[in-house]
Design a protein around this motif. Structure first.
Motif, PDB file in Angstrom:
ATOM      1  N   ARG A  38       6.312  10.523 -12.723  1.00 43.60           N
ATOM      2  CA  ARG A  38       7.050   9.224 -12.356  1.00 43.60           C
ATOM      3  C   ARG A  38       5.553   8.077 -13.030  1.00 43.60           C
ATOM      4  NH1 ARG A  38      10.705  12.017 -13.459  1.00 43.60           N
ATOM      5  NH2 ARG A  38      12.010  11.902 -11.644  1.00 43.60           N
ATOM      6  N   VAL A  39       6.051   6.987 -13.226  1.00 42.04           N
ATOM      7  CA  VAL A  39       5.047   6.428 -13.795  1.00 42.04           C
ATOM      8  C   VAL A  39       5.073   4.582 -12.581  1.00 42.04           C
ATOM      9  CG1 VAL A  39       4.233   4.482 -15.499  1.00 42.04           C
ATOM     10  CG2 VAL A  39       4.850   6.625 -16.091  1.00 42.04           C
ATOM     11  N   ILE A  40       4.477   4.175 -11.967  1.00 46.58           N
ATOM     12  CA  ILE A  40       4.701   3.186 -10.705  1.00 46.58           C
ATOM     13  C   ILE A  40       3.425   2.355 -11.204  1.00 46.58           C
ATOM     14  CG2 ILE A  40       4.301   2.945  -8.997  1.00 46.58           C
ATOM     15  CD1 ILE A  40       4.786   5.864  -8.073  1.00 46.58           C
ATOM     16  N   PRO A  41       3.955   0.848 -11.532  1.00 44.06           N
ATOM     17  CA  PRO A  41       3.424  -0.349 -11.633  1.00 44.06           C
ATOM     18  C   PRO A  41       2.914  -0.284 -10.619  1.00 44.06           C
ATOM     19  CG  PRO A  41       5.922  -0.750 -12.766  1.00 44.06           C
ATOM     20  CD  PRO A  41       5.442   0.709 -11.737  1.00 44.06           C
ATOM     21  N   VAL A  42       1.597  -0.887 -10.702  1.00 47.76           N
ATOM     22  CA  VAL A  42       0.421  -1.125  -9.053  1.00 47.76           C
ATOM     23  C   VAL A  42       0.387  -3.201  -9.468  1.00 47.76           C
ATOM     24  CG1 VAL A  42       0.298   1.353  -9.260  1.00 47.76           C
ATOM     25  CG2 VAL A  42      -1.375  -0.950 -10.396  1.00 47.76           C
ATOM     26  N   SER A  43       0.182  -3.236  -8.539  1.00 48.08           N
ATOM     27  CA  SER A  43      -0.118  -4.863  -8.139  1.00 48.08           C
ATOM     28  C   SER A  43      -1.607  -4.998  -7.810  1.00 48.08           C
ATOM     29  CB  SER A  43       0.164  -5.705  -6.828  1.00 48.08           C
ATOM     30  OG  SER A  43      -0.687  -4.557  -5.657  1.00 48.08           O
ATOM     31  N   GLU A  44      -1.544  -6.014  -8.045  1.00 47.49           N
ATOM     32  CA  GLU A  44      -2.523  -6.457  -7.602  1.00 47.49           C
ATOM     33  C   GLU A  44      -3.688  -6.641  -6.748  1.00 47.49           C
ATOM     34  OE1 GLU A  44      -7.344  -7.579  -9.332  1.00 47.49           O
ATOM     35  OE2 GLU A  44      -4.801  -7.756 -10.829  1.00 47.49           O
ATOM     36  N   LYS A  45      -3.472  -6.204  -5.917  1.00 46.57           N
ATOM     37  CA  LYS A  45      -3.819  -6.240  -4.366  1.00 46.57           C
ATOM     38  C   LYS A  45      -4.424  -5.001  -4.033  1.00 46.57           C
ATOM     39  CE  LYS A  45      -3.655 -10.211  -2.558  1.00 46.57           C
ATOM     40  NZ  LYS A  45      -5.519 -11.019  -1.708  1.00 46.57           N
ATOM     41  N   PHE A  46      -3.651  -3.810  -5.068  1.00 46.87           N
ATOM     42  CA  PHE A  46      -3.706  -2.605  -4.822  1.00 46.87           C
ATOM     43  C   PHE A  46      -5.272  -2.309  -6.063  1.00 46.87           C
ATOM     44  CE2 PHE A  46      -3.114   1.756  -6.747  1.00 46.87           C
ATOM     45  CZ  PHE A  46      -3.258   2.876  -5.189  1.00 46.87           C
ATOM     46  N   LEU A  47      -4.343  -3.325  -6.724  1.00 46.19           N
ATOM     47  CA  LEU A  47      -6.484  -2.733  -8.100  1.00 46.19           C
ATOM     48  C   LEU A  47      -8.147  -3.096  -6.938  1.00 46.19           C
ATOM     49  CD1 LEU A  47      -4.840  -3.901 -11.184  1.00 46.19           C
ATOM     50  CD2 LEU A  47      -5.586  -1.625  -9.986  1.00 46.19           C
ATOM     51  N   GLN A  48      -7.210  -4.422  -6.168  1.00 49.54           N
ATOM     52  CA  GLN A  48      -8.512  -4.780  -5.291  1.00 49.54           C
ATOM     53  C   GLN A  48      -9.255  -3.880  -5.061  1.00 49.54           C
ATOM     54  OE1 GLN A  48      -7.033  -8.977  -4.195  1.00 49.54           O
ATOM     55  NE2 GLN A  48      -7.311  -9.792  -6.541  1.00 49.54           N
ATOM     56  N   TYR A  49      -7.848  -3.618  -4.267  1.00 51.87           N
ATOM     57  CA  TYR A  49      -8.549  -2.010  -3.365  1.00 51.87           C
ATOM     58  C   TYR A  49      -9.143  -1.166  -3.313  1.00 51.87           C
ATOM     59  CZ  TYR A  49      -6.918   2.383  -0.427  1.00 51.87           C
ATOM     60  OH  TYR A  49      -7.593   3.244   0.760  1.00 51.87           O
ATOM     61  N   LEU A  50      -8.953  -0.520  -4.704  1.00 50.47           N
ATOM     62  CA  LEU A  50      -9.485  -0.041  -5.700  1.00 50.47           C
ATOM     63  C   LEU A  50     -10.542   0.112  -6.177  1.00 50.47           C
ATOM     64  CD1 LEU A  50      -6.596   1.742  -7.864  1.00 50.47           C
ATOM     65  CD2 LEU A  50      -7.388   2.627  -5.705  1.00 50.47           C
ATOM     66  N   ARG A  51     -10.261  -1.385  -6.025  1.00 48.72           N
ATOM     67  CA  ARG A  51     -12.808  -1.683  -6.847  1.00 48.72           C
ATOM     68  C   ARG A  51     -13.716  -1.308  -5.523  1.00 48.72           C
ATOM     69  NH1 ARG A  51      -8.992  -5.237 -10.250  1.00 48.72           N
ATOM     70  NH2 ARG A  51      -9.484  -4.567 -13.392  1.00 48.72           N
ATOM     71  N   ALA A  52     -12.396  -2.085  -4.222  1.00 49.83           N
ATOM     72  CA  ALA A  52     -14.630  -2.686  -3.081  1.00 49.83           C
ATOM     73  C   ALA A  52     -14.364  -1.117  -2.615  1.00 49.83           C
ATOM     74  CB  ALA A  52     -12.378  -2.581  -2.466  1.00 49.83           C
ATOM     75  N   ASP A  53     -15.532  -1.110  -2.069  1.00 45.77           N
ATOM     76  CA  ASP A  53     -16.963  -0.610  -1.585  1.00 45.77           C
ATOM     77  C   ASP A  53     -15.772   0.349  -0.417  1.00 45.77           C
ATOM     78  OD1 ASP A  53     -18.411  -0.897  -3.614  1.00 45.77           O
ATOM     79  OD2 ASP A  53     -19.645  -1.812  -2.066  1.00 45.77           O
ATOM     80  N   GLY A  54     -15.864   1.858   0.109  1.00 44.89           N
ATOM     81  CA  GLY A  54     -15.354   2.037   0.871  1.00 44.89           C
ATOM     82  C   GLY A  54     -14.169   2.719   1.229  1.00 44.89           C
ATOM     83  N   ILE A  55     -14.196   3.478   1.891  1.00 45.97           N
ATOM     84  CA  ILE A  55     -13.044   4.291   1.335  1.00 45.97           C
ATOM     85  C   ILE A  55     -11.850   3.874   3.065  1.00 45.97           C
ATOM     86  CG2 ILE A  55     -11.300   6.507   1.165  1.00 45.97           C
ATOM     87  CD1 ILE A  55     -13.466   7.501  -0.348  1.00 45.97           C
ATOM     88  N   VAL A  56     -11.111   3.032   3.707  1.00 42.04           N
ATOM     89  CA  VAL A  56      -9.962   2.975   4.311  1.00 42.04           C
ATOM     90  C   VAL A  56      -8.895   3.065   3.665  1.00 42.04           C
ATOM     91  CG1 VAL A  56      -9.868   1.024   6.008  1.00 42.04           C
ATOM     92  CG2 VAL A  56     -11.912   0.623   4.682  1.00 42.04           C
ATOM     93  N   LEU A  57      -8.383   4.458   4.793  1.00 42.48           N
ATOM     94  CA  LEU A  57      -7.038   4.849   4.600  1.00 42.48           C
ATOM     95  C   LEU A  57      -6.135   4.433   5.506  1.00 42.48           C
ATOM     96  CD1 LEU A  57      -8.312   8.559   3.973  1.00 42.48           C
ATOM     97  CD2 LEU A  57      -7.082   6.536   1.947  1.00 42.48           C
ATOM     98  N   PRO A  58      -5.036   3.862   5.182  1.00 42.44           N
ATOM     99  CA  PRO A  58      -3.920   3.333   6.018  1.00 42.44           C
ATOM    100  C   PRO A  58      -3.432   4.595   6.926  1.00 42.44           C
ATOM    101  CG  PRO A  58      -3.130   3.277   3.780  1.00 42.44           C
ATOM    102  CD  PRO A  58      -3.977   4.029   3.596  1.00 42.44           C
ATOM    103  N   PRO A  59      -2.744   4.063   8.336  1.00 45.90           N
ATOM    104  CA  PRO A  59      -2.752   4.848   8.566  1.00 45.90           C
ATOM    105  C   PRO A  59      -1.133   5.893   8.733  1.00 45.90           C
ATOM    106  CG  PRO A  59      -2.258   2.943   9.671  1.00 45.90           C
ATOM    107  CD  PRO A  59      -2.277   2.687   8.318  1.00 45.90           C
ATOM    108  N   ASP A  60      -0.947   7.142   8.859  1.00 43.88           N
ATOM    109  CA  ASP A  60      -0.026   8.149   8.102  1.00 43.88           C
ATOM    110  C   ASP A  60       0.561   8.443   8.880  1.00 43.88           C
ATOM    111  OD1 ASP A  60       1.145   9.146   6.532  1.00 43.88           O
ATOM    112  OD2 ASP A  60       0.447  10.284   5.234  1.00 43.88           O
ATOM    113  N   SER A  61       1.583   8.421   9.768  1.00 39.95           N
ATOM    114  CA  SER A  61       2.219   8.486  10.437  1.00 39.95           C
ATOM    115  C   SER A  61       3.164   9.722  10.428  1.00 39.95           C
ATOM    116  CB  SER A  61       3.326   7.462  11.607  1.00 39.95           C
ATOM    117  OG  SER A  61       4.464   7.372  10.376  1.00 39.95           O
ATOM    118  N   SER A  62       3.754   9.797   8.637  1.00 35.95           N
ATOM    119  CA  SER A  62       4.571  11.163   9.086  1.00 35.95           C
ATOM    120  C   SER A  62       3.547  12.508   8.821  1.00 35.95           C
ATOM    121  CB  SER A  62       5.621  10.320   7.199  1.00 35.95           C
ATOM    122  OG  SER A  62       4.554  10.429   6.195  1.00 35.95           O
ATOM    123  N   ALA A  63       2.040  12.469   8.106  1.00 36.43           N
ATOM    124  CA  ALA A  63       2.151  13.365   8.082  1.00 36.43           C
ATOM    125  C   ALA A  63       0.226  13.244   7.594  1.00 36.43           C
ATOM    126  CB  ALA A  63       2.216  14.117   6.345  1.00 36.43           C
TER     127      ALA A  63
END
Length: 427
Positions: A38-63
């Protein structure tokens, strides 16, 4: 003063060539020929997240992500909620939601990839030591830990003839429609039957093994793979891909009766030729139709299925053009039993070249890569890479050498100081 290295005779590389090899550009045309993805278009905000230093992950309540699940990290060990960073996915909720739902629709196990590259250099952060991701956080962790992904984001058009002109006119001319590719994870995927195929002027020049390990069963399978890939190329790829020069990767799974298309790559120095050299690919003549090996041929002696077209003089001319000095003959070459004495070998050398599948032989240095961490070169200091590639002049090399010696001396002095301190404590 050393003479400059001659440039390889590549045709001009353009932005359009790079974009044609982007997964989102070619996948709709060849979707039926590729593994499920599957091919998912990504937003500019997501690209900024990938470029940012450090790894901060969203809370994942499902798994839990794979890393935390495998390492048995307790929620309490991560500190109070007040100590945690804000949820980064609030800036790109649609992209995050699409990723979560796509992973579920593909069975809960996927392989991530950006437009051109998969984060193969970041498998060290995954306890599986593979590209397998079981949650959105696993995907984010792999993408943000990969130099290959950084290259897609920051250097996609490096080396393109028209990149500077576009950059000088408007940044919008270089705007890339970034997409995240999630491919269904296949546990039985066998890298030994992945091949890289080279196409010049819409003619298949040759193909080679992608996995740099020796497999005993591959020489026997070679004629079948050549036949399948040649037919696949002629029917599906040759007249449908927009460029006339390109590289594509295929997968031939058991029972070895069909070919899966994996990826396209530009005809450029940035693409790894693996068991070929770019000089060879750029200068070799087109092959004729495939001729299968004799059934009684020795697998070890017949590692390559080809009939060389170059005589010794032709090889020397190409090597001279590349600045490669002539090598003295080996004892075998200078002995009584030479290729010239064998009428069959002499005929082959003067005949046409057939389509070739190159494999790793048992004695090749590449066959001993089991103990070497793949993509470990991407963990070298930048200064070492620049120095080894000729990126430093003499003065910079002297400065680098002096700094390196200072660091070594400082480390030795510190080590001796620790040893003397330990001796005082024990006396």
């Amino acid at each position: 003063m050393a003479s400059p290295k001659p440039e390889l005779p590549f045709p001009p590389l353009t932005i359009r060539h790079i974009l044609n090899c982007s997964y989102h550009a070619w996948h709709p045309r060849y979707r039926a020929l590729t593994p499920k993805a599957r091919v998912i278009p990504v937003s500019e905000k997501f690209l900024q997240y990938l470029r940012a230093d450090g790894i901060v992950l969203p809370p994942d309540s499902s798994a839990k992500p794979v890393a935390s699940a495998r390492l048995d990290i307790n929620e309490g060990d991560l500190g109070d909620d007040s100590d945690r960073e804000d949820d980064p996915s609030t800036s790109w909720p649609e992209t995050h939601s699409s990723i979560v739902s796509t992973i579920a629709s593909l069975g809960g196990h996927v392989t991530p990839k950006l437009n051109w590259s998969a984060p193969k250099d970041a498998t060290w952060i995954n306890p599986f030591n593979t590209l397998e991701c079981c949650s959105a956080n696993d995907v984010y962790m792999m993408l943000k830990s990969s130099d290959f992904i950084t290259h897609d984001l920051e250097h996609a058009f490096d080396g393109c003839l028209d990149a500077n002109a576009a950059n000088n006119s408007s940044r919008d001319d270089l705007k890339i429609p970034y997409h995240l590719v999630l491919r269904k994870w296949v546990a039985a995927w066998n890298p030994s039957v992945e091949c890289r195929c080279f196409v010049r002027r819409r003619k298949l020049l040759g193909l080679c093994q992608r996995d740099l390990n020796h497999y005993d069963f591959l020489p026997e399978l070679r004629p079948k793979v050549l036949e399948l890939v040649q037919e696949f190329f002629e029917k599906q790829i040759r007249n449908t891909f927009p460029d006339e020069n390109f590289v594509f990767d295929v997968y031939v799974p058991q029972p070895y009766n069909r070919v899966w298309l994996v990826d396209f790559n530009p005809w450029a120095l940035r693409t790894d030729p693996i068991l070929f050299s770019w000089l060879e690919l750029l200068t070799m003549e087109d092959p004729i139709n495939v001729v299968e090996e004799d059934e009684g041929a020795d697998d070890e002696d017949a590692s390559f299925m080809r009939l060389p077209i170059w005589t010794g003089a032709a090889v020397l001319n190409v090597n001279a053009a590349a600045g490669i000095p002539a090598m003295p003959p080996t004892p075998e070459e200078s002995g009584a039993s030479s290729d010239e004495d064998d009428p069959e070998v002499s005929a082959d050398l003067s005949g046409p070249r057939t389509l070739e599948l190159r494999l790793i032989k048992r004695g090749d240095p590449e066959a001993f890569s089991f103990s070497t961490q793949q993509y470990s070169a991407h963990k070298l200091p930048r200064e070492v890479v620049d120095a080894s590639s000729g990126g430093y002049d003499a003065e910079q090399m002297r400065d680098f050498s002096k700094r390196w010696q200072d660091l070594v001396s400082k480390g030795e002095a510190q080590h001796q100081g620790e040893d003397s301190s330990d001796g005082d404590e024990t006396t």
